[in-house]
Write a protein that holds these residues in place. Sequence first.
Motif, mmCIF file in Angstrom:
data_model
loop_
_atom_site.group_PDB
_atom_site.id
_atom_site.type_symbol
_atom_site.label_atom_id
_atom_site.label_comp_id
_atom_site.label_asym_id
_atom_site.label_seq_id
_atom_site.Cartn_x
_atom_site.Cartn_y
_atom_site.Cartn_z
ATOM 1 N N LEU A 127 15.498 -14.405 154.221
ATOM 2 C CA LEU A 127 15.538 -14.581 152.946
ATOM 3 C C LEU A 127 16.518 -13.341 152.429
ATOM 4 N N ILE A 128 17.401 -12.499 152.481
ATOM 5 C CA ILE A 128 18.876 -12.062 151.803
ATOM 6 C C ILE A 128 19.121 -12.904 152.284
ATOM 7 N N VAL A 129 19.815 -13.920 152.853
ATOM 8 C CA VAL A 129 20.215 -14.774 152.560
ATOM 9 C C VAL A 129 20.897 -15.084 151.204
ATOM 10 N N GLY A 130 19.784 -15.404 150.901
ATOM 11 C CA GLY A 130 19.812 -15.928 149.773
ATOM 12 C C GLY A 130 19.869 -15.282 148.767
ATOM 13 N N ALA A 131 20.095 -13.499 148.996
ATOM 14 C CA ALA A 131 19.954 -12.915 147.664
ATOM 15 C C ALA A 131 21.184 -12.097 147.104
ATOM 16 N N TYR A 132 22.407 -13.064 147.329
ATOM 17 C CA TYR A 132 23.366 -13.059 146.573
ATOM 18 C C TYR A 132 23.658 -13.888 145.590
ATOM 19 N N PRO A 133 23.654 -13.752 144.035
ATOM 20 C CA PRO A 133 24.241 -14.756 143.724
ATOM 21 C C PRO A 133 25.460 -16.105 143.857
ATOM 22 N N GLU A 134 24.760 -17.141 144.135
ATOM 23 C CA GLU A 134 24.765 -18.785 144.413
ATOM 24 C C GLU A 134 25.831 -19.508 143.311
ATOM 25 N N ALA A 135 26.406 -18.751 141.808
ATOM 26 C CA ALA A 135 26.579 -19.158 141.113
ATOM 27 C C ALA A 135 28.048 -18.507 140.590
ATOM 28 N N ALA A 136 29.192 -19.340 139.725
ATOM 29 C CA ALA A 136 30.535 -18.749 139.122
ATOM 30 C C ALA A 136 30.546 -18.033 137.757
ATOM 31 N N TYR A 137 31.352 -16.934 138.062
ATOM 32 C CA TYR A 137 31.649 -16.795 136.129
ATOM 33 C C TYR A 137 32.778 -16.437 135.931
ATOM 34 N N ALA A 138 34.034 -16.884 137.052
ATOM 35 C CA ALA A 138 35.021 -17.275 136.759
ATOM 36 C C ALA A 138 35.472 -18.596 135.809
ATOM 37 N N ALA A 139 34.774 -18.831 135.570
ATOM 38 C CA ALA A 139 34.800 -20.216 134.820
ATOM 39 C C ALA A 139 34.623 -19.684 133.092
ATOM 40 N N PHE A 140 33.729 -18.912 133.009
ATOM 41 C CA PHE A 140 33.217 -18.249 131.278
ATOM 42 C C PHE A 140 33.861 -17.255 131.014
ATOM 43 N N LEU A 141 34.088 -16.188 131.962
ATOM 44 C CA LEU A 141 34.644 -15.145 131.434
ATOM 45 C C LEU A 141 36.431 -14.576 131.887
ATOM 46 N N GLU A 142 36.910 -16.127 132.751
ATOM 47 C CA GLU A 142 38.744 -16.290 132.370
ATOM 48 C C GLU A 142 39.255 -16.216 131.237
ATOM 49 N N PRO A 143 38.745 -17.473 130.739
ATOM 50 C CA PRO A 143 39.088 -17.946 129.236
ATOM 51 C C PRO A 143 39.148 -17.169 128.055
ATOM 52 N N MET A 144 38.314 -16.797 128.601
ATOM 53 C CA MET A 144 37.943 -14.675 126.967
ATOM 54 C C MET A 144 39.052 -14.236 127.468
ATOM 55 N N THR A 145 39.386 -13.994 128.388
ATOM 56 C CA THR A 145 40.480 -12.153 128.628
ATOM 57 C C THR A 145 42.289 -13.128 128.177
ATOM 58 N N ASP A 146 42.943 -11.965 127.976
ATOM 59 C CA ASP A 146 43.921 -12.633 127.676
ATOM 60 C C ASP A 146 45.048 -13.414 129.015
ATOM 61 N N ASN A 147 44.477 -13.514 129.964
ATOM 62 C CA ASN A 147 45.059 -14.440 130.420
ATOM 63 C C ASN A 147 45.748 -15.856 130.349
ATOM 64 N N ALA A 148 44.448 -16.105 128.490
ATOM 65 C CA ALA A 148 44.317 -17.414 128.837
ATOM 66 C C ALA A 148 45.632 -17.933 128.139
ATOM 67 N N GLY A 149 45.857 -19.273 127.975
ATOM 68 C CA GLY A 149 46.732 -19.516 126.781
ATOM 69 C C GLY A 149 46.258 -21.112 126.819
ATOM 70 N N ASP A 150 46.986 -21.677 125.278
ATOM 71 C CA ASP A 150 46.615 -22.773 124.708
ATOM 72 C C ASP A 150 47.526 -23.677 125.355
ATOM 73 N N LYS A 151 47.045 -24.403 126.278
ATOM 74 C CA LYS A 151 47.993 -25.956 126.402
ATOM 75 C C LYS A 151 48.222 -27.090 125.824
ATOM 76 N N GLY A 152 47.622 -27.872 124.902
ATOM 77 C CA GLY A 152 47.769 -28.009 123.724
ATOM 78 C C GLY A 152 46.356 -29.812 124.441
ATOM 79 N N PRO A 153 46.451 -30.519 123.606
ATOM 80 C CA PRO A 153 45.122 -31.324 123.346
ATOM 81 C C PRO A 153 45.903 -32.800 124.718
#
Length: 501
Positions: free
Chosen positions: A49-75
């Motif tokens: 049961l505890i094997v499933g007690a760790y979030p099996e979802a990603a947060y990097a994809a939505f947090l990283e572009p909010m930071t000052d690490n992200a720039g605009d590459k263009g269209p």
Amino acid sequence: LIRFNMKNRNYIIIKFALIGILLSSCDSVLDETPDNRTTIDSPEKIAELIVGAYPEAAYAAFLEPMTDNAGDKGPSAEDIRINKEMFFWNDINDVDDDTPTNYWNDTYAAIAQANQALASIASLGGGDDLNALKGEALLCRAYGSFMLVSIFSKAYNPATANSDLGITYVTEPETVLLGNYSRGTVANVYENIRKDIEAGLPLIEDRYNIPTYHFTKSAAHAFASRFYLNTGEWQKVIDHSNQALAGNSVSVLRDWQGQYAPRTYSEQTSRYISSMVEPANLLLVSAESPFNRYHATARYQLNNSKRDELFPSFNETGKESAYDVFGGNDLVYNVPKFLEYFKATNQAANTGQVFVTFVLLSTDEVILNRAEAYAMLGQLDNAATDINSSYAVKTKEYIPFTDAFSVAEIQTIFQPANPNVYTPFYTIPSESLAFVNAVLNLKRTIFYNEGLRWFDIKRHRIAIEHRDIFGNSYLLPKDDLRRAIQIPEAAQSFGIEENPR
């Protein structure tokens, strides 16, 4: 209600994760005992049961572009909706993988797993043979709750924590389909996290087949180090960091100079997420996520200016950085960290689920947590030692005798141009400011594209400016309410109070 399904998670029905349920059938379902219900009546079943007690979802994809690490590459770059919306700090209610709603849902499902494990342990009477499982379940509940409050609430500030909206700290298994929930305060959430850490950590035992997918002693102390960094309890940060590092420093850090730079892209990627050969990895998770398919090509990622800012050819030592930025231009610039695993559900149709392994806790983070804590306590020599240890494995041909920074050199080289760039709830001593700046700059580079920069931005109230290719400026001031990501609409519809805007 406990069900086994093909996603390797024993889902316990929790209100936050209910989307698209046919409510008209609920009464009849709840009145019956499902044929596939599993009785959790042994340590082996609790462990499963505890094997499933760790979030099996990603947060990097939505947090990283909010930071000052992200720039605009263009269209010409790939247009990825979650990447674009988060770059402009917009509220988004998509429920796909890699979205805030998906992370919310999956993390609460993981917490529900932990709570059921704890209830099952109690029903079996507890005891020494169940203590390690209890400790792991408590750490899982604390970790999931900490990540949720860090993402969906304001940063911890003792002056306002008793009134700032937190998240629901669920401590009981779900026994009804639609229970009544309300948001606690940030102070209440942090108090509960602290209790679970302090109760669970002494019970942890290192007896796992694949340790890096569980809260080992080192991983548990690493999490505690991160938690107390957010509360400003510096000696606790140091104590838990020492335990996580087990008396080691350079030997357990990720060695970009010796182990990554000489290798190919695929070899670097495989080592980065290795559960066996990379000593820096303390806790890993395999999350259902398509992030590997677009992390290099999405529009708001590592463009030319951000590459030069984060990964200059020569770092502050004056020597070459050991990091390799792959890709011939900014349309594909990336650092090898992600590897996709495709799980086919229909071989003939070539359909299935995509998973990516993410590093949740590492020794690289722990040693820099300790360096910041040392700096805040005025132990500048110790802080310099940890900073130098990090540079030693991130710099090509590093020679400690000539390349290590002295305290005076750190105070000169890393002194920020703007003394008010960092304004956490506590005061940073003037002699420590350069050390904090050095630590945060190192973390920004080391954990690029992993989402961790966002937590330092919130903790230190760093103002962010994004620019598009036309030179337009978009600002996220220090106290902008958008720093707390909006609560999912599905949760709001069940009475969970939304974040103010």
